[in-house]
Design a protein around this motif. Structure first.
Motif, PDB file in Angstrom:
ATOM      1  N   MET A 102       0.793  -1.227   0.000  1.00  0.00           N
ATOM      2  CA  MET A 102       0.000   0.000   0.000  1.00  0.00           C
ATOM      3  C   MET A 102       0.824   1.275   0.000  1.00  0.00           C
ATOM      4  SD  MET A 102      -3.215  -0.680  -0.145  1.00  0.00           S
ATOM      5  CE  MET A 102      -3.125  -2.178  -1.092  1.00  0.00           C
ATOM      6  N   GLY A 103       2.112   1.198   0.214  1.00  0.00           N
ATOM      7  CA  GLY A 103       2.938   2.396   0.231  1.00  0.00           C
ATOM      8  C   GLY A 103       4.342   2.053   0.690  1.00  0.00           C
ATOM      9  N   HIS A 104       5.228   3.070   0.662  1.00  0.00           N
ATOM     10  CA  HIS A 104       6.622   2.792   1.038  1.00  0.00           C
ATOM     11  C   HIS A 104       7.200   3.787   2.040  1.00  0.00           C
ATOM     12  CE1 HIS A 104       7.151   5.870  -2.040  1.00  0.00           C
ATOM     13  NE2 HIS A 104       8.404   6.019  -1.644  1.00  0.00           N
ATOM     14  N   GLU A 105       6.451   4.796   2.473  1.00  0.00           N
ATOM     15  CA  GLU A 105       6.935   5.761   3.459  1.00  0.00           C
ATOM     16  C   GLU A 105       5.893   5.981   4.553  1.00  0.00           C
ATOM     17  OE1 GLU A 105       9.841   8.912   1.417  1.00  0.00           O
ATOM     18  OE2 GLU A 105       7.823   8.983   0.551  1.00  0.00           O
ATOM     19  N   PRO A 106       5.747   5.095   5.519  1.00  0.00           N
ATOM     20  CA  PRO A 106       6.509   3.860   5.720  1.00  0.00           C
ATOM     21  C   PRO A 106       6.010   2.737   4.807  1.00  0.00           C
ATOM     22  CG  PRO A 106       4.831   4.011   7.397  1.00  0.00           C
ATOM     23  CD  PRO A 106       4.740   5.294   6.593  1.00  0.00           C
ATOM     24  N   PRO A 107       6.817   1.693   4.664  1.00  0.00           N
ATOM     25  CA  PRO A 107       6.372   0.562   3.859  1.00  0.00           C
ATOM     26  C   PRO A 107       5.180  -0.126   4.523  1.00  0.00           C
ATOM     27  CG  PRO A 107       8.474   0.085   4.916  1.00  0.00           C
ATOM     28  CD  PRO A 107       8.173   1.508   5.187  1.00  0.00           C
ATOM     29  N   THR A 108       4.096  -0.277   3.777  1.00  0.00           N
ATOM     30  CA  THR A 108       2.887  -0.855   4.340  1.00  0.00           C
ATOM     31  C   THR A 108       2.273  -1.879   3.392  1.00  0.00           C
ATOM     32  OG1 THR A 108       1.642   1.033   3.477  1.00  0.00           O
ATOM     33  CG2 THR A 108       2.240   1.112   5.796  1.00  0.00           C
ATOM     34  N   VAL A 109       1.593  -2.835   3.996  1.00  0.00           N
ATOM     35  CA  VAL A 109       0.802  -3.815   3.264  1.00  0.00           C
ATOM     36  C   VAL A 109      -0.593  -3.844   3.870  1.00  0.00           C
ATOM     37  CG1 VAL A 109       2.760  -5.269   2.586  1.00  0.00           C
ATOM     38  CG2 VAL A 109       1.569  -5.721   4.748  1.00  0.00           C
ATOM     39  N   ALA A 110      -1.560  -4.329   3.105  1.00  0.00           N
ATOM     40  CA  ALA A 110      -2.922  -4.476   3.610  1.00  0.00           C
ATOM     41  C   ALA A 110      -3.407  -5.895   3.352  1.00  0.00           C
ATOM     42  CB  ALA A 110      -3.859  -3.474   2.942  1.00  0.00           C
ATOM     43  N   LEU A 111      -4.086  -6.441   4.344  1.00  0.00           N
ATOM     44  CA  LEU A 111      -4.679  -7.770   4.253  1.00  0.00           C
ATOM     45  C   LEU A 111      -6.179  -7.648   4.444  1.00  0.00           C
ATOM     46  CD1 LEU A 111      -2.389  -9.723   6.769  1.00  0.00           C
ATOM     47  CD2 LEU A 111      -2.200  -9.759   4.286  1.00  0.00           C
ATOM     48  N   GLY A 112      -6.940  -8.282   3.576  1.00  0.00           N
ATOM     49  CA  GLY A 112      -8.375  -8.405   3.774  1.00  0.00           C
ATOM     50  C   GLY A 112      -8.661  -9.769   4.361  1.00  0.00           C
ATOM     51  N   LEU A 161      -0.483  -1.751  12.107  1.00  0.00           N
ATOM     52  CA  LEU A 161      -0.663  -0.308  12.267  1.00  0.00           C
ATOM     53  C   LEU A 161      -2.113   0.047  12.549  1.00  0.00           C
ATOM     54  CD1 LEU A 161       1.422   1.332   9.378  1.00  0.00           C
ATOM     55  CD2 LEU A 161       1.902   1.409  11.821  1.00  0.00           C
ATOM     56  N   ALA A 162      -3.029  -0.621  11.866  1.00  0.00           N
ATOM     57  CA  ALA A 162      -4.452  -0.323  12.024  1.00  0.00           C
ATOM     58  C   ALA A 162      -5.269  -1.526  11.592  1.00  0.00           C
ATOM     59  CB  ALA A 162      -4.839   0.898  11.193  1.00  0.00           C
ATOM     60  N   SER A 163      -6.374  -1.722  12.268  1.00  0.00           N
ATOM     61  CA  SER A 163      -7.324  -2.773  11.910  1.00  0.00           C
ATOM     62  C   SER A 163      -8.693  -2.132  11.784  1.00  0.00           C
ATOM     63  CB  SER A 163      -7.352  -3.869  12.975  1.00  0.00           C
ATOM     64  OG  SER A 163      -6.069  -4.435  13.135  1.00  0.00           O
ATOM     65  N   MET A 176     -12.529  -7.893   8.003  1.00  0.00           N
ATOM     66  CA  MET A 176     -11.740  -6.778   8.503  1.00  0.00           C
ATOM     67  C   MET A 176     -10.523  -6.592   7.614  1.00  0.00           C
ATOM     68  SD  MET A 176      -9.951  -8.431  11.899  1.00  0.00           S
ATOM     69  CE  MET A 176      -8.972  -6.990  12.218  1.00  0.00           C
ATOM     70  N   THR A 177      -9.977  -5.391   7.636  1.00  0.00           N
ATOM     71  CA  THR A 177      -8.754  -5.085   6.910  1.00  0.00           C
ATOM     72  C   THR A 177      -7.672  -4.746   7.918  1.00  0.00           C
ATOM     73  OG1 THR A 177      -9.952  -4.250   4.989  1.00  0.00           O
ATOM     74  CG2 THR A 177      -7.664  -3.530   5.241  1.00  0.00           C
ATOM     75  N   VAL A 178      -6.510  -5.345   7.741  1.00  0.00           N
ATOM     76  CA  VAL A 178      -5.351  -5.071   8.585  1.00  0.00           C
ATOM     77  C   VAL A 178      -4.317  -4.346   7.743  1.00  0.00           C
ATOM     78  CG1 VAL A 178      -3.409  -6.110   9.833  1.00  0.00           C
ATOM     79  CG2 VAL A 178      -5.718  -7.028  10.122  1.00  0.00           C
ATOM     80  N   ILE A 179      -3.849  -3.219   8.232  1.00  0.00           N
ATOM     81  CA  ILE A 179      -2.751  -2.493   7.593  1.00  0.00           C
ATOM     82  C   ILE A 179      -1.516  -2.696   8.450  1.00  0.00           C
ATOM     83  CG2 ILE A 179      -1.882  -0.257   6.818  1.00  0.00           C
ATOM     84  CD1 ILE A 179      -4.830   0.606   6.536  1.00  0.00           C
ATOM     85  N   GLY A 180      -0.471  -3.233   7.850  1.00  0.00           N
ATOM     86  CA  GLY A 180       0.748  -3.525   8.597  1.00  0.00           C
ATOM     87  C   GLY A 180       1.935  -2.757   8.062  1.00  0.00           C
ATOM     88  N   GLN A 181       2.787  -2.317   8.982  1.00  0.00           N
ATOM     89  CA  GLN A 181       4.060  -1.716   8.589  1.00  0.00           C
ATOM     90  C   GLN A 181       5.081  -2.825   8.406  1.00  0.00           C
ATOM     91  OE1 GLN A 181       5.623   1.304  11.173  1.00  0.00           O
ATOM     92  NE2 GLN A 181       7.580   1.383  10.111  1.00  0.00           N
ATOM     93  N   VAL A 182       5.755  -2.811   7.270  1.00  0.00           N
ATOM     94  CA  VAL A 182       6.795  -3.800   7.008  1.00  0.00           C
ATOM     95  C   VAL A 182       8.071  -3.351   7.706  1.00  0.00           C
ATOM     96  CG1 VAL A 182       8.112  -5.027   5.249  1.00  0.00           C
ATOM     97  CG2 VAL A 182       5.744  -4.339   4.772  1.00  0.00           C
ATOM     98  N   LEU A 183       8.485  -4.115   8.697  1.00  0.00           N
ATOM     99  CA  LEU A 183       9.679  -3.774   9.474  1.00  0.00           C
ATOM    100  C   LEU A 183      10.948  -4.200   8.760  1.00  0.00           C
ATOM    101  CD1 LEU A 183       8.373  -4.913  12.984  1.00  0.00           C
ATOM    102  CD2 LEU A 183       8.303  -2.607  11.988  1.00  0.00           C
ATOM    103  N   CYS A 184      10.916  -5.347   8.122  1.00  0.00           N
ATOM    104  CA  CYS A 184      12.082  -5.814   7.357  1.00  0.00           C
ATOM    105  C   CYS A 184      11.627  -6.841   6.335  1.00  0.00           C
ATOM    106  CB  CYS A 184      13.170  -6.375   8.269  1.00  0.00           C
ATOM    107  SG  CYS A 184      12.691  -7.808   9.243  1.00  0.00           S
ATOM    108  N   ALA A 185      12.410  -6.975   5.285  1.00  0.00           N
ATOM    109  CA  ALA A 185      12.121  -7.921   4.213  1.00  0.00           C
ATOM    110  C   ALA A 185      13.286  -8.894   4.080  1.00  0.00           C
ATOM    111  CB  ALA A 185      11.902  -7.171   2.893  1.00  0.00           C
ATOM    112  N   HIS A 186      12.958 -10.164   3.972  1.00  0.00           N
ATOM    113  CA  HIS A 186      13.950 -11.206   3.710  1.00  0.00           C
ATOM    114  C   HIS A 186      13.770 -11.662   2.267  1.00  0.00           C
ATOM    115  CE1 HIS A 186      14.713 -11.869   8.084  1.00  0.00           C
ATOM    116  NE2 HIS A 186      13.453 -11.483   8.172  1.00  0.00           N
TER     117      HIS A 186
END
Length: 201
Positions: free
Chosen positions: A49-59, A138-140, A148-158
């Motif tokens: 969903m974005g990169h500043e901060p890096p975020t993802v969303a899950l439905g 970050l938010a639910s 529900m939708t969960v928005i998560g901040q990506v802390l690190c990528a492997h």
């Protein structure tokens, strides 16, 4: 044809959306319960969903009998999750983890998947997945009685070493990831191939 999703039964709206919004990347999500029980499940209502901060969303849809699915309950309870991406070579294992099981069942063990510790969160990573994103909630947002939708901040990528072309520039060998995506109907997936490129104006 006009489909008025405010009037149609939910299952028809679901079919229309999943038949047209394709291919969808698959988030293979690992979580831990407050008691430390690991859980793994795939979700195709997912994207970055974005990169500043890096975020993802899950439905996350609700379980028809128990309310929140284990993934959602664990994220709400602990605030942590890991998103793995799914290569074609792991499709069968991913599919095994979407079985409807009781919360105390470890889907990772059931599917014969090895795990490794994460760097910044408690849930483990799936060892053979080429990409894993460690995330903090970050938010639910409750978007309906069964979802529900969960928005998560990506802390690190492997990313698997063999797939990193230039670490300093963030260049990844994307075609070699071999990722599958979710398509329409029951059990249809996309596989890599058929790419084309256009320059942006």
């Amino acid at each position: 044809m006009l489909f008025d999703l405010t009037e149609l039964p939910a299952e028809i709206g679901y079919k229309i959306l999943t038949a047209t919004v394709t291919p969808r990347p698959i988030a293979w999500v690992t979580t831990c319960s407050p008691d430390g029980i690991a859980n793994a499940a795939p979700f195709s209502f997912f994207n970055v969903m974005g990169h500043e901060p890096p975020t993802v969303a899950l439905g996350l849809l609700r379980h028809p009998r128990r309310g929140l699915k284990d993934t959602a309950a664990n994220i709400l309870a602990t605030g942590e999750f890991v998103v793995q991406l799914v290569p074609e070579s792991m499709a069968e294992a991913m599919n095994a983890t979407c079985a409807d099981l009781d919360p105390e069942v470890d889907e990772l063990a059931l599917a014969g998947l090895g795990t490794v510790p994460s760097a910044q969160v408690r849930p483990p990573r799936i060892a053979d997945s080429p990409v894993a994103l460690e995330c903090r909630n970050l938010a639910s947002v409750v978007t309906g009685p069964r979802q529900m939708t969960v928005i998560g901040q990506v802390l690190c990528a492997h990313v698997a070493d063999r797939l990193v072309l230039d670490a300093a520039r963030g260049h990844i060998d994307t075609p070699s990831l071999g990722l599958i995506g979710r398509m329409h109907g029951s059990g249809w997936y996309s596989r890599p191939g058929g790419l084309f490129q256009m320059a942006r104006p």
